[in-house]
Design a protein around this motif. Structure first.
Motif, short mmCIF file in Angstrom:
data_model
loop_
_atom_site.label_atom_id
_atom_site.label_comp_id
_atom_site.label_asym_id
_atom_site.label_seq_id
_atom_site.Cartn_x
_atom_site.Cartn_y
_atom_site.Cartn_z
N ARG A 168 -10.16 14.99 -0.97
CA ARG A 168 -9.85 14.34 -2.25
C ARG A 168 -9.60 15.43 -3.29
O ARG A 168 -10.10 16.56 -3.16
CB ARG A 168 -11.03 13.49 -2.77
CG ARG A 168 -11.40 12.25 -1.98
CD ARG A 168 -10.58 11.01 -2.35
NE ARG A 168 -9.23 11.06 -1.79
CZ ARG A 168 -8.94 10.85 -0.50
NH1 ARG A 168 -9.88 10.55 0.36
NH2 ARG A 168 -7.69 10.93 -0.08
N ARG A 189 2.21 2.53 -9.29
CA ARG A 189 1.24 3.41 -8.63
C ARG A 189 0.74 4.49 -9.57
O ARG A 189 -0.43 4.84 -9.57
CB ARG A 189 1.86 4.05 -7.38
CG ARG A 189 1.85 3.13 -6.21
CD ARG A 189 2.32 3.79 -4.96
NE ARG A 189 2.27 2.84 -3.86
CZ ARG A 189 2.95 2.98 -2.73
NH1 ARG A 189 3.73 4.04 -2.56
NH2 ARG A 189 2.84 2.09 -1.77
N ARG A 190 1.66 5.01 -10.36
CA ARG A 190 1.27 6.04 -11.32
C ARG A 190 0.22 5.48 -12.27
O ARG A 190 -0.81 6.11 -12.52
CB ARG A 190 2.52 6.48 -12.09
CG ARG A 190 2.21 7.51 -13.12
CD ARG A 190 2.98 7.28 -14.38
NE ARG A 190 2.65 8.32 -15.34
CZ ARG A 190 3.12 8.36 -16.56
NH1 ARG A 190 3.92 7.43 -16.99
NH2 ARG A 190 2.77 9.31 -17.37
N THR A 248 -3.15 4.87 -10.58
CA THR A 248 -3.87 6.11 -10.29
C THR A 248 -4.50 6.67 -11.57
O THR A 248 -5.69 7.01 -11.59
CB THR A 248 -2.92 7.15 -9.66
OG1 THR A 248 -2.36 6.57 -8.48
CG2 THR A 248 -3.64 8.42 -9.29
N GLY A 257 -7.29 4.20 -12.93
CA GLY A 257 -8.54 4.27 -12.16
C GLY A 257 -9.34 5.51 -12.52
O GLY A 257 -10.56 5.47 -12.64
N LEU A 258 -8.62 6.60 -12.71
CA LEU A 258 -9.29 7.86 -13.06
C LEU A 258 -9.95 7.76 -14.43
O LEU A 258 -11.13 8.11 -14.61
CB LEU A 258 -8.27 9.01 -13.03
CG LEU A 258 -8.80 10.40 -13.32
CD1 LEU A 258 -9.71 10.87 -12.19
CD2 LEU A 258 -7.66 11.41 -13.48
N TYR A 287 -13.58 10.04 -7.06
CA TYR A 287 -12.40 9.17 -7.26
C TYR A 287 -11.50 9.17 -6.04
O TYR A 287 -11.07 10.22 -5.56
CB TYR A 287 -11.61 9.63 -8.49
CG TYR A 287 -10.43 8.72 -8.80
CD1 TYR A 287 -10.61 7.34 -8.85
CD2 TYR A 287 -9.16 9.24 -9.02
CE1 TYR A 287 -9.54 6.49 -9.11
CE2 TYR A 287 -8.09 8.40 -9.30
CZ TYR A 287 -8.28 7.03 -9.34
OH TYR A 287 -7.23 6.20 -9.60
N ASN A 288 -11.23 7.96 -5.55
CA ASN A 288 -10.34 7.81 -4.41
C ASN A 288 -9.29 6.75 -4.77
O ASN A 288 -9.59 5.56 -4.75
CB ASN A 288 -11.14 7.38 -3.17
CG ASN A 288 -10.25 7.25 -1.95
OD1 ASN A 288 -9.02 7.37 -2.05
ND2 ASN A 288 -10.85 7.00 -0.81
N PRO A 289 -8.09 7.20 -5.11
CA PRO A 289 -7.08 6.22 -5.53
C PRO A 289 -6.48 5.43 -4.36
O PRO A 289 -5.65 4.54 -4.58
CB PRO A 289 -6.02 7.09 -6.21
CG PRO A 289 -6.14 8.42 -5.56
CD PRO A 289 -7.57 8.57 -5.16
N ARG A 341 -4.39 4.43 -0.86
CA ARG A 341 -2.97 4.55 -0.50
C ARG A 341 -2.39 3.17 -0.24
O ARG A 341 -3.14 2.23 0.07
CB ARG A 341 -2.81 5.38 0.80
CG ARG A 341 -3.29 6.83 0.71
CD ARG A 341 -2.45 7.67 -0.25
NE ARG A 341 -2.85 9.07 -0.20
CZ ARG A 341 -3.75 9.65 -0.98
NH1 ARG A 341 -4.37 8.93 -1.91
NH2 ARG A 341 -4.03 10.93 -0.87
#
Ligand SMILES: Cc1cc2nc3c(=O)[nH]c(=O)nc-3n(C[C@H](O)[C@H](O)[C@H](O)COP(=O)(O)O)c2cc1C
Length: 244
Positions: A17, A114-115, A118, A121-122, A229-231, A233
């Motif tokens: 990660r 997706r951007r 991501t 979430g962060l 943090y794991n976005p 896939r």
């Protein structure tokens, strides 16, 4: 049950990660060398190995971080400020991105979701609200502090192989990050570190045919929650294109 090489590799690939908070603990020189030796085995177009790496630790790392943070601050002051602040930036030029590739551009519509997911979430994990622009800018600035990592690498791609040296640099980058992970180190690839090339060019003798494509912060991860943090896939079904 025996663990095969395939199991080990699969685990390494899936558990790597991006770290965004590092312990200040230095990377032992031998370990850094091992990781670079592994990455050096990455495949490339006609085995041309069309990339170069600049490594900074210690004092040089601190100096580069300070210079990049200053450029970031100057750029932000102009962006946030009025006409005079913008004029000042144009006149002084310091703070205007001088990287070899543009890093600030409009995302294509089909990649926006997706951007956003991501980034969203962060920020959520970091407790930064959607409208808290100051906290977002501070988090962006952490890129230029290398997220506290003791070592930063800058990756350069040869101009003469067009997109293919950039492709090769990506293969090199993943090989480097996986080897680092396998050796207990964490990394964060950072396109942001290609925004300004001048401090890195001044600190290293980069051949003129090499262009700064990205940076990589490397070190031991801290216990900070951001490193969890794991976005995720998309699924492989979304990856594969259907037949016509
Ligand atoms: C070429 C490249 C550039 C990236 N640039 C940045 C960056 O500037 N800042 C950052 O925090 N993360 C950056 N990342 C990390 C990605 O956001 C991250 O790889 C992605 O969200 C997937 O998360 P994971 O690496 O934890 O699996 C970059 C990754 C790659 C491969």
């Amino acid at each position: 049950m025996t663990t095969t090489d395939a199991d080990t590799l699969s685990t390494l690939i899936r558990t790597r990660r991006s770290a965004r908070d590092f312990s200040p603990r230095a990377i032992p020189e031998d370990l850094l060398k091992t990781v670079l030796e592994d990455a050096n085995w990455a495949p490339s177009w006609s085995n041309t190995q069309p990339y170069r790496v600049a490594v900074a630790s210690g004092e040089l790392r601190d100096r580069l971080s300070a210079e990049l943070c200053e450029l970031f601050d100057l750029g932000m002051a102009a962006q946030k400020g009025g006409l005079w602040a913008k004029l000042k930036l144009l006149l002084n030029r310091r703070g205007i991105p001088d990287g070899d590739f543009p890093t600030q551009f409009k995302y294509p519509d089909d990649l926006q979701a997706r951007r956003r997911a991501t980034g969203g979430g962060l920020y959520e994990l970091l407790g930064i609200g959607r409208k808290d622009l100051a906290a977002r800018d501070q988090q962006m600035r952490r890129n230029f502090e290398f997220f506290g990592a003791p070592t930063v690498l800058f990756l350069f791609a040869h101009k003469g192989l067009h997109e293919f040296s950039v492709l090769d640099s990506g293969v090199f980058l993943q090989t480097l990050m996986l080897s680092a992970h396998a050796n207990g180190l964490a990394t964060c690839a950072q396109g942001a570190l290609a925004t300004w090339a001048s401090p890195v060019r001044a600190a290293f003798r980069i051949p003129p045919q090499y262009q700064l494509i990205c940076g990589v912060s490397m070190g031991y991860p801290s216990q900070a929650p951001v490193n969890q943090y794991n976005p995720g896939r998309g699924n492989v079904g979304q990856l594969l294109v259907p037949t016509s």
